[in-house]
Design an enzyme around this catalytic site. Structure first.
Site, short mmCIF file in Angstrom:
data_model
loop_
_atom_site.label_atom_id
_atom_site.label_comp_id
_atom_site.label_asym_id
_atom_site.label_seq_id
_atom_site.Cartn_x
_atom_site.Cartn_y
_atom_site.Cartn_z
N SER A 1 0.82 -1.20 0.00
CA SER A 1 0.00 0.00 0.00
C SER A 1 0.86 1.26 0.00
O SER A 1 1.66 1.47 -0.90
CB SER A 1 -0.96 -0.01 1.20
OG SER A 1 -2.08 -0.80 0.94
N LYS B 1 -21.58 16.60 5.25
CA LYS B 1 -20.73 16.97 6.38
C LYS B 1 -20.57 15.82 7.38
O LYS B 1 -19.58 15.75 8.09
CB LYS B 1 -21.29 18.21 7.09
CG LYS B 1 -20.30 18.88 8.01
CD LYS B 1 -19.07 19.33 7.24
CE LYS B 1 -18.02 19.97 8.15
NZ LYS B 1 -16.80 20.28 7.40
#
Length: 285
Positions: A113, A165
């Site tokens: 990764s 949000k």
């Protein structure tokens, strides 16, 4: 017998600070090798544990770049990945360093990764025969604590502006719109990852299912798909750094003993925690 053991444990507790101080003095003042009298011309930089902050590694890379005595660098990697921004910071710092002096990235354990991303612009990538390479993918996860909170009687109060949000909140199940927004974010990040790997390694973006797609490869298979250049040991990697740097008498830079001692304690603790909490999974990369 138990009293003797108890007394011994108590003695260790009472004298721990003094023993630690003496150990540090021993490390600092122990005789140095003759090689330290010669200016170092090669440097090893370690990238270990989860990548949550890049400052320390970036500092070492910057110092190696500015040091005219250092002719080549070995990036020794043993990391499962980590957060996106610091992984990318290291990646581009290595790319810039390569313009000044050769860099070989060596997978001594896990190069997966974010830590693979950090390594892609090295002149060569070499992996230990038993290492794990790849996991080119992106993950974003969060627990859903809604049922637990309901059970123990905890609720949330939210005031917000903006549809997304609360995207990623652990206090409830994500709405379809929130999930779609987060999926778009991970897709954008994945495409950036694949694009940079393809450019650095000379691979085709359209073939990403073969070398990316979060596949976890043995070093042998990583070489077959083009993620690394060679399967070899660290001694071979160090030899190749010297050859690329055209150094006939390699002198590897040694860290200050006290700094190395403290760093080893920190790295060991991080790797133990990594084993409990990370395994082969990365935080975001």
């Amino acid at each position: 017998m138990f009293k003797k053991i108890s007394d011994f444990i108590k003695w260790i507790g009472d004298h721990f600070k003094g023993m630690l101080f003496l150990l540090i003095l021993l490390i600092v003042f122990m005789p140095t090798s003759e090689s330290k009298l010669k200016p170092a011309n090669l440097q090893e930089i370690k990238l270990s544990g989860p990548i949550m902050d890049a400052d320390k590694v970036l500092k070492e890379i910057n110092e190696a770049q500015k040091d005219d005595d250092i002719k080549g660098v070995l990036l020794n990697v043993n990391s499962p990945g980590g957060a996106v921004p610091p992984s990318i910071e290291i990646c581009y710092a290595i790319k810039e360093l390569r313009e000044h002096k050769p860099v070989i990235a060596y997978a001594s354990g896990i190069m997966a990764s974010g830590s693979y991303y950090a390594s892609i612009y090295a002149n060569r990538i070499i992996a230990n025969p038993g290492s794990i390479v790849g996991s080119i993918g992106v993950i974003m996860e969060s627990p859903n604590l809604e049922r637990l909170m309901d059970k123990i009687g905890i609720g949330t109060q939210v005031v917000k502006e903006g549809t997304y949000k609360e995207a990623g909140t652990p206090t409830r199940k994500w709405t379809p719109k929130e999930r779609e927004e987060l999926e778009r974010l991970t897709k954008d990040t994945y495409e950036l990852f694949v694009s940079d790997v393809a450019e650095a390694r000379g691979l085709e973006v359209k073939n990403d299912k073969a070398y990316a797609d979060a596949h976890i490869f043995s070093s042998k298979r990583a070489k077959e798909v083009g993620l690394i250049d060679e399967v070899a040991t660290k001694s071979s990697a160090k030899k190749q750094v010297a050859e690329l740097a055209k150094v006939k008498k390699p002198v590897w830079k040694e860290k200050d003993k006290f700094e190395a001692f403290i760093e080893s304690l920190g790295t060991e603790s991080i790797l133990k925690l990594q084993g409990y909490f990370y395994g082969l999974k990365s935080v975001l990369f």
